[in-house]
Design an enzyme around this catalytic site. Structure first.
Site, PDB file in Angstrom:
ATOM      1  N   LYS A  11      -0.451   8.418   4.258  1.00 58.02           N
ATOM      2  CA  LYS A  11      -0.443   8.930   2.761  1.00 58.02           C
ATOM      3  C   LYS A  11       0.945  10.541   3.213  1.00 58.02           C
ATOM      4  O   LYS A  11       0.882  11.287   4.339  1.00 58.02           O
ATOM      5  CB  LYS A  11      -1.390   9.320   2.042  1.00 58.02           C
ATOM      6  CG  LYS A  11      -2.062   8.459   1.433  1.00 58.02           C
ATOM      7  CD  LYS A  11      -3.375   8.558   0.189  1.00 58.02           C
ATOM      8  CE  LYS A  11      -4.523   7.387  -0.296  1.00 58.02           C
ATOM      9  NZ  LYS A  11      -4.748   7.961  -1.119  1.00 58.02           N
ATOM     10  N   TYR A  51      -0.851   1.152  -7.533  1.00 61.90           N
ATOM     11  CA  TYR A  51      -2.106   1.611  -8.445  1.00 61.90           C
ATOM     12  C   TYR A  51      -2.485   1.102  -9.526  1.00 61.90           C
ATOM     13  O   TYR A  51      -3.314   2.402 -10.452  1.00 61.90           O
ATOM     14  CB  TYR A  51      -2.237   2.968  -7.664  1.00 61.90           C
ATOM     15  CG  TYR A  51      -2.417   3.928  -6.869  1.00 61.90           C
ATOM     16  CD1 TYR A  51      -3.550   3.205  -6.084  1.00 61.90           C
ATOM     17  CD2 TYR A  51      -1.346   4.389  -5.732  1.00 61.90           C
ATOM     18  CE1 TYR A  51      -4.142   4.128  -4.970  1.00 61.90           C
ATOM     19  CE2 TYR A  51      -1.644   4.590  -4.708  1.00 61.90           C
ATOM     20  CZ  TYR A  51      -2.573   4.619  -4.071  1.00 61.90           C
ATOM     21  OH  TYR A  51      -3.290   4.870  -3.194  1.00 61.90           O
ATOM     22  N   PHE A  59      -7.157  11.095 -13.519  1.00 60.20           N
ATOM     23  CA  PHE A  59      -5.901  10.844 -12.337  1.00 60.20           C
ATOM     24  C   PHE A  59      -5.048  10.210 -11.703  1.00 60.20           C
ATOM     25  O   PHE A  59      -3.960  10.764 -10.922  1.00 60.20           O
ATOM     26  CB  PHE A  59      -6.892  11.599 -11.275  1.00 60.20           C
ATOM     27  CG  PHE A  59      -7.431  10.192 -10.355  1.00 60.20           C
ATOM     28  CD1 PHE A  59      -7.062   9.012  -9.456  1.00 60.20           C
ATOM     29  CD2 PHE A  59      -8.791   9.764 -10.896  1.00 60.20           C
ATOM     30  CE1 PHE A  59      -7.112   8.070  -9.525  1.00 60.20           C
ATOM     31  CE2 PHE A  59      -9.626   8.843 -10.389  1.00 60.20           C
ATOM     32  CZ  PHE A  59      -8.731   7.378  -9.426  1.00 60.20           C
ATOM     33  N   ARG A  87     -12.876   1.164   6.713  1.00 65.94           N
ATOM     34  CA  ARG A  87     -12.819   2.107   5.897  1.00 65.94           C
ATOM     35  C   ARG A  87     -14.239   3.017   6.071  1.00 65.94           C
ATOM     36  O   ARG A  87     -13.975   4.433   6.160  1.00 65.94           O
ATOM     37  CB  ARG A  87     -14.096   0.807   4.214  1.00 65.94           C
ATOM     38  CG  ARG A  87     -13.061   0.661   3.432  1.00 65.94           C
ATOM     39  CD  ARG A  87     -13.766  -0.618   2.645  1.00 65.94           C
ATOM     40  NE  ARG A  87     -14.062   0.721   1.281  1.00 65.94           N
ATOM     41  CZ  ARG A  87     -12.860   1.356   0.439  1.00 65.94           C
ATOM     42  NH1 ARG A  87     -12.003   1.451   1.073  1.00 65.94           N
ATOM     43  NH2 ARG A  87     -14.039   2.124  -0.027  1.00 65.94           N
ATOM     44  N   THR A  93     -13.724   8.878   0.500  1.00 66.16           N
ATOM     45  CA  THR A  93     -12.403   9.617  -0.448  1.00 66.16           C
ATOM     46  C   THR A  93     -12.626  10.865  -0.432  1.00 66.16           C
ATOM     47  O   THR A  93     -11.156  11.426  -0.798  1.00 66.16           O
ATOM     48  CB  THR A  93     -12.380   8.690  -2.232  1.00 66.16           C
ATOM     49  OG1 THR A  93     -13.296   7.206  -1.922  1.00 66.16           O
ATOM     50  CG2 THR A  93     -11.522   8.721  -2.979  1.00 66.16           C
ATOM     51  N   ARG A 104     -10.439  11.625   7.525  1.00 68.80           N
ATOM     52  CA  ARG A 104     -10.584  12.169   6.447  1.00 68.80           C
ATOM     53  C   ARG A 104     -11.448  13.596   6.852  1.00 68.80           C
ATOM     54  O   ARG A 104     -11.030  14.490   5.787  1.00 68.80           O
ATOM     55  CB  ARG A 104     -11.275  11.188   5.482  1.00 68.80           C
ATOM     56  CG  ARG A 104      -9.921  10.790   4.308  1.00 68.80           C
ATOM     57  CD  ARG A 104     -10.579   9.124   3.093  1.00 68.80           C
ATOM     58  NE  ARG A 104      -9.946   8.771   2.867  1.00 68.80           N
ATOM     59  CZ  ARG A 104      -9.941   7.491   2.084  1.00 68.80           C
ATOM     60  NH1 ARG A 104     -11.499   7.441   1.795  1.00 68.80           N
ATOM     61  NH2 ARG A 104      -9.262   6.875   1.410  1.00 68.80           N
ATOM     62  N   ASN A 114      -5.422  13.010   0.647  1.00 66.00           N
ATOM     63  CA  ASN A 114      -6.899  12.980   1.743  1.00 66.00           C
ATOM     64  C   ASN A 114      -6.421  11.715   2.602  1.00 66.00           C
ATOM     65  O   ASN A 114      -7.060  10.716   3.067  1.00 66.00           O
ATOM     66  CB  ASN A 114      -7.972  11.917   0.762  1.00 66.00           C
ATOM     67  CG  ASN A 114      -8.029  11.062  -0.315  1.00 66.00           C
ATOM     68  OD1 ASN A 114      -6.159   9.895  -0.062  1.00 66.00           O
ATOM     69  ND2 ASN A 114      -8.799   9.503  -0.333  1.00 66.00           N
ATOM     70  N   HIS A 117      -5.181   5.317   2.960  1.00 65.59           N
ATOM     71  CA  HIS A 117      -5.335   4.513   1.901  1.00 65.59           C
ATOM     72  C   HIS A 117      -6.484   3.553   2.595  1.00 65.59           C
ATOM     73  O   HIS A 117      -5.136   2.697   3.322  1.00 65.59           O
ATOM     74  CB  HIS A 117      -4.472   4.147   1.055  1.00 65.59           C
ATOM     75  CG  HIS A 117      -4.816   2.623   0.336  1.00 65.59           C
ATOM     76  ND1 HIS A 117      -6.364   2.590  -0.630  1.00 65.59           N
ATOM     77  CD2 HIS A 117      -4.505   1.703   0.188  1.00 65.59           C
ATOM     78  CE1 HIS A 117      -6.196   1.422  -1.543  1.00 65.59           C
ATOM     79  NE2 HIS A 117      -5.262   0.459  -0.172  1.00 65.59           N
ATOM     80  N   GLU A 128      -2.335  -6.339  -0.998  1.00 64.77           N
ATOM     81  CA  GLU A 128      -1.870  -5.005  -0.777  1.00 64.77           C
ATOM     82  C   GLU A 128      -0.560  -5.582   0.074  1.00 64.77           C
ATOM     83  O   GLU A 128       0.561  -5.142  -0.146  1.00 64.77           O
ATOM     84  CB  GLU A 128      -2.920  -3.519  -0.787  1.00 64.77           C
ATOM     85  CG  GLU A 128      -3.574  -3.767  -2.025  1.00 64.77           C
ATOM     86  CD  GLU A 128      -4.806  -2.983  -0.937  1.00 64.77           C
ATOM     87  OE1 GLU A 128      -4.485  -2.462  -0.306  1.00 64.77           O
ATOM     88  OE2 GLU A 128      -5.570  -2.224  -2.486  1.00 64.77           O
TER      89      GLU A 128
HETATM   90  P1  CMP Z   1      -7.123   5.949  -2.748  1.00 63.72           P
HETATM   91  O1  CMP Z   1      -8.001   4.948  -1.387  1.00 63.72           O
HETATM   92  O2  CMP Z   1      -5.543   6.070  -2.437  1.00 63.72           O
HETATM   93  O3  CMP Z   1      -7.440   5.424  -3.937  1.00 63.72           O
HETATM   94  C1  CMP Z   1      -7.243   5.754  -5.446  1.00 63.72           C
HETATM   95  C2  CMP Z   1      -6.682   7.145  -5.252  1.00 63.72           C
HETATM   96  O4  CMP Z   1      -6.814   8.230  -6.304  1.00 63.72           O
HETATM   97  C3  CMP Z   1      -8.307   7.450  -4.287  1.00 63.72           C
HETATM   98  O5  CMP Z   1      -7.580   6.872  -2.390  1.00 63.72           O
HETATM   99  C4  CMP Z   1      -7.423   8.707  -3.667  1.00 63.72           C
HETATM  100  O6  CMP Z   1      -6.778   9.825  -2.901  1.00 63.72           O
HETATM  101  C5  CMP Z   1      -7.049   9.496  -5.757  1.00 63.72           C
HETATM  102  N1  CMP Z   1      -7.667  10.141  -6.302  1.00 63.72           N
HETATM  103  C6  CMP Z   1      -7.355  11.410  -6.890  1.00 63.72           C
HETATM  104  N2  CMP Z   1      -8.193  11.745  -7.762  1.00 63.72           N
HETATM  105  C7  CMP Z   1      -9.490  11.321  -7.925  1.00 63.72           C
HETATM  106  C8  CMP Z   1     -10.781  11.062  -7.762  1.00 63.72           C
HETATM  107  N3  CMP Z   1     -11.537  11.592  -9.007  1.00 63.72           N
HETATM  108  N4  CMP Z   1     -11.288  10.155  -7.868  1.00 63.72           N
HETATM  109  C9  CMP Z   1     -10.737   9.276  -6.519  1.00 63.72           C
HETATM  110  N5  CMP Z   1      -9.803   9.056  -6.783  1.00 63.72           N
HETATM  111  C10 CMP Z   1      -9.032   9.927  -6.509  1.00 63.72           C
END
Ligand code: CMP
Length: 140
Positions: A11, A51, A59, A87, A93, A104, A114, A117, A128
């Site tokens: 990212k 997304y 968010f 993962r 996350t 992470r 973070n 992805h 994807e």
């Molecule tokens: P990702 O795996 O890229 O998928 C969705 C992304 O939303 C997640 O990683 C986070 O980086 C982002 N995100 C931001 N805020 C939140 C939240 N409150 N809960 C979950 N994901 C969030």
């Protein structure tokens, strides 16, 4: 266990801090092979489409703004049980919840910034991968 493929994004928080190599090394050390990789700057349409599953989440707007704030590296990773393996090395996350030694926990700045992805199922991995790569771009 079968050799499978999954999809990863390094990212903007990571590309900004010049951590593309550090992240890739952690993926490779975890037994994953990069079989396709490209550095791109996503358009808003691309990020919103990618997304779309989160479009009703509070968010969503900030997530899209962040993902187009700088370049990302989209990758296809291959290995035994690639989706789960990826993962596991990514960690939770929210970096505050991520186990020590995960990407992470070691590198991420916040739940939004973070660092990586990763697909959450083999089905989504296929979707994807196809969103960003043509079949001939996966070179093994
Ligand atoms: P990702 O795996 O890229 O998928 C969705 C992304 O939303 C997640 O990683 C986070 O980086 C982002 N995100 C931001 N805020 C939140 C939240 N409150 N809960 C979950 N994901 C969030």
């Amino acid at each position: 266990m079968a050799v499978t493929r999954t999809f990863s994004i390094i990212k903007p928080d990571a590309t900004k801090r010049n951590l593309t190599g550090a992240v890739t090394k952690m993926l490779e050390d975890a037994g994953l092979r990069v079989v396709a990789s490209k550095r791109i700057h996503m358009t808003r349409d691309q990020a919103e489409g990618f997304y779309a599953v989160h479009k009703d989440r509070p968010f969503f707007g900030e997530l899209v703004d962040f993902m187009i704030s700088g370049p990302v590296v989209v990758q296809v990773l291959e290995g035994e049980g690639a989706m789960q393996r990826n993962r596991d090395i990514m960690g939770a996350t929210n970096p505050k919840d991520a186990a020590p030694g995960t990407i992470r926990a070691e590198l991420a700045e916040s739940i939004e910034a973070n660092t990586v992805h990763g697909s959450d199922s083999d089905e989504n991995a296929a979707i994807e991968i196809a969103y960003f790569f043509k079949p001939e771009e996966l070179v093994g």
